[in-house]
Design an enzyme around this catalytic site. Structure first.
Site, PDB file in Angstrom:
ATOM      1  N   GLU A  81      10.651  16.552  14.574  1.00 52.73           N
ATOM      2  CA  GLU A  81      10.590  16.821  12.963  1.00 52.73           C
ATOM      3  C   GLU A  81       9.329  17.951  12.231  1.00 52.73           C
ATOM      4  O   GLU A  81       8.705  17.601  12.739  1.00 52.73           O
ATOM      5  CB  GLU A  81      10.686  15.441  12.602  1.00 52.73           C
ATOM      6  CG  GLU A  81      10.630  14.892  11.676  1.00 52.73           C
ATOM      7  CD  GLU A  81      10.518  13.091  11.429  1.00 52.73           C
ATOM      8  OE1 GLU A  81      12.070  13.117  10.103  1.00 52.73           O
ATOM      9  OE2 GLU A  81       9.911  13.113  11.586  1.00 52.73           O
ATOM     10  N   GLU A  92      10.128   1.934  10.711  1.00 53.96           N
ATOM     11  CA  GLU A  92      10.304   3.608  10.797  1.00 53.96           C
ATOM     12  C   GLU A  92      10.299   4.498  10.805  1.00 53.96           C
ATOM     13  O   GLU A  92       9.580   5.075   9.697  1.00 53.96           O
ATOM     14  CB  GLU A  92      11.332   3.330   8.771  1.00 53.96           C
ATOM     15  CG  GLU A  92      13.189   3.888   9.485  1.00 53.96           C
ATOM     16  CD  GLU A  92      12.563   5.425   8.807  1.00 53.96           C
ATOM     17  OE1 GLU A  92      12.550   6.370   9.197  1.00 53.96           O
ATOM     18  OE2 GLU A  92      12.615   5.622   7.407  1.00 53.96           O
ATOM     19  N   CYS A 131      13.252  11.251   6.413  1.00 49.33           N
ATOM     20  CA  CYS A 131      13.614  10.908   7.882  1.00 49.33           C
ATOM     21  C   CYS A 131      14.824  11.171   8.265  1.00 49.33           C
ATOM     22  O   CYS A 131      14.827  11.275   9.465  1.00 49.33           O
ATOM     23  CB  CYS A 131      13.429   9.621   7.912  1.00 49.33           C
ATOM     24  SG  CYS A 131      14.446   8.446   6.602  1.00 49.33           S
ATOM     25  N   LYS A 172       0.346  -1.209   0.345  1.00 54.00           N
ATOM     26  CA  LYS A 172       0.019   0.109   0.115  1.00 54.00           C
ATOM     27  C   LYS A 172       0.646   1.210   0.145  1.00 54.00           C
ATOM     28  O   LYS A 172       1.503   1.749   1.628  1.00 54.00           O
ATOM     29  CB  LYS A 172      -0.555  -0.166   1.274  1.00 54.00           C
ATOM     30  CG  LYS A 172      -2.607   1.500   1.210  1.00 54.00           C
ATOM     31  CD  LYS A 172      -1.920   2.641   0.883  1.00 54.00           C
ATOM     32  CE  LYS A 172      -1.459   3.183   1.486  1.00 54.00           C
ATOM     33  NZ  LYS A 172      -1.517   4.612   1.354  1.00 54.00           N
TER      34      LYS A 172
END
Length: 478
Positions: free
Chosen positions: A379, A246, A280, A171
């Protein structure tokens, strides 16, 4: 219009509904995706399970590897076409898109060559017993990919699962998934049996949630936010299956007074502007030793002032952000930092002539940023760098580890002993010494600790995630 790829066939969503595909550089809709739901996911899982009991499950590791290697060759032969698709879908500069396609092909080469090299071993045991340890595929593996690197993430997540003999249900993100769909056609051309690879497009809360909750999934891998990662892990935990997560980072680059400042400053800008900071592993915190703070900040400021954001074809430092929502989020961080009095050190420019509807933000650097400020801890996922001074080595370690994340760290110093000490003290999954990033990093195990997730992707270690260890004990006495 893009369709699901299930059991070797292109099919519309069960409901017939679609989702728009927008070009981040213009904001315009240029395609449609099938809007999958639980019914589509179930069809994909059934097709994957059938493939395991059919031609795909009967292939040897060598045969699987040849198919993956051929996929890599086909990708390289169509590299420019695929790069143009990746650039339009994600908004990234063409040079970055071309690099991503090359890396995707490298994943196919690496795991194609590794497929028949995952060896078991024999364990010396009692007399009259023969004991071997074997590696077997999980079965049907679920993969939920992010929008920032769709081509690379396909190679990083899907290809090692196929190398180990799993059947895949993927997906991809609804915000960028055109290259993974193209890779399905390439996989067919390379000879991948029907059902070994299945792709259902759609929303995370619909197709993604149905995939992680499906009772016939044996393993889940997810890349995305910590918030969604918790839901994925909970769904896997309900069925007691393994997952790899992750979940992002807030990675520091630590510059000591004795560092090679020329090399460091050139790398620092690239580490936060690559893919418009939507990475990331972005080096989003710049920790500078106090004794060189003013001098090095001036050097960094000049780099940022000269930086530019533009459309993919302009091929500048960074492209637009992926969506209007993501642009608003990053602009919120910038606005709140200014309102709270954090000094705005420098800002690049959005190039003249970019489409008015694109989601552009100029590279921006703040500093000194207070240690408890959200720019130092959260972040941003945009081209925003936070400069934070530190006093000495012990202070640098405390500051580097003072976030919930633990993905990467970069250390810049000419002191070899310090490099070793610092590398050991970093609470993260990868440490770069006098560099940051290393090409596509295909061969390098990648993953984090703390809120950056668990498990490892990339390298040979990824193959171990995609298999089950089986111990076989045989009695051969009288």
């Amino acid at each position: 219009m893009q369709q699901h790829f299930i059991g070797g066939q292109w099919v519309a969503a069960a409901t017939g509904e679609t989702l728009p595909v927008r070009d981040p550089s213009t904001g315009e809709v240029f395609d449609q995706l099938a809007r999958g739901n639980a019914a589509d996911i179930d069809c994909a899982v059934v097709a994957a399970r059938q493939a395991l009991g059919g031609p795909w499950g009967l292939l040897t590791a060598t045969e699987r590897g040849r198919i993956l290697s051929k996929m890599g060759q086909i990708i390289l032969s169509r590299a420019e076409e695929l790069a143009q698709i990746e650039a339009r879908d994600t908004g990234k500069p063409l040079t970055q898109a071309r690099n991503d396609i090359t890396v995707a092909a490298r994943y196919c080469e690496f795991y194609g060559g590794a497929a028949d090299k995952v060896h078991g071993h024999q364990i010396p045991y009692l007399n009259d017993f023969h004991v071997v340890v074997m590696h077997e595929p999980h079965g049907v593996t679920a993969h939920i990919l992010p929008w920032n690197y769709p081509a690379q993430m396909f190679g990083r997540s899907v290809v090692p699962a196929l190398a180990m003999g799993n059947a895949v249900v993927l997906k991809p993100s609804e915000d960028a998934c055109l290259t993974p769909l193209m890779f399905c056609r390439i996989a067919q051309e390379a000879g991948l049996p029907d059902g070994a690879l299945n792709v259902v497009t759609g929303l995370g809360e619909e197709a993604g949630a149905a995939l992680t909750a499906h009772p016939d999934i044996n393993f889940v891998t997810f890349t995305g936010s910590p918030e969604v990662g918790r839901m994925v892990q909970k769904a896997a935990g309900e069925r007691l299956i393994k997952c790899v997560l992750e979940l992002g980072g807030k990675s520091p680059q630590i510059v000591f007074a004795d560092a090679d400042l020329d090399r460091a400053e050139a790398t620092i800008l690239k580490a936060i502007t690559q893919n418009a900071g939507q990475t990331c592993s972005a080096g989003s915190r710049l920790l500078i030793q106090e004794s060189i703070l003013d001098n090095f900040m001036e050097r960094v400021k000049k780099r940022f002032i000269a930086s530019r954001a533009g459309s993919p074809s302009m091929d500048l430092d960074c492209g637009p952000l992926i969506t209007a929502k993501q642009k608003e989020r990053v602009e919120g961080f910038i606005r709140r930092a200014i309102d709270s009095g954090v000094p705005l050190l420098a800002q690049g420019q959005v190039a003249d002539g970019v489409p008015a509807g694109g989601y552009y933000i100029a590279p921006t650097v703040f500093g000194p940023v207070p240690r408890g400020h959200e720019l130092a801890c959260d972040e941003v996922f945009g081209p925003v760098l936070s400069v934070i001074p530190f006093k000495d080595e012990a202070d640098a370690v405390r500051l580097a580890n003072a976030t919930d994340f633990g993905l990467l760290a970069g250390i810049w110093t000419r002191d070899g002993s310090r490099l070793t000490r610092m590398a050991k003290r970093m609470q993260c999954g990868q440490v770069y010494l006098n560099c940051y990033g290393a090409g596509g990093g295909v061969e390098l195990p990648f993953g984090g600790v703390k809120h950056s997730g668990h498990g490892r992707e990339k390298g040979f270690m990824s193959l171990e995630e995609f298999c089950v260890i089986k111990t076989v004990v045989q009695y051969h006495g009288e």
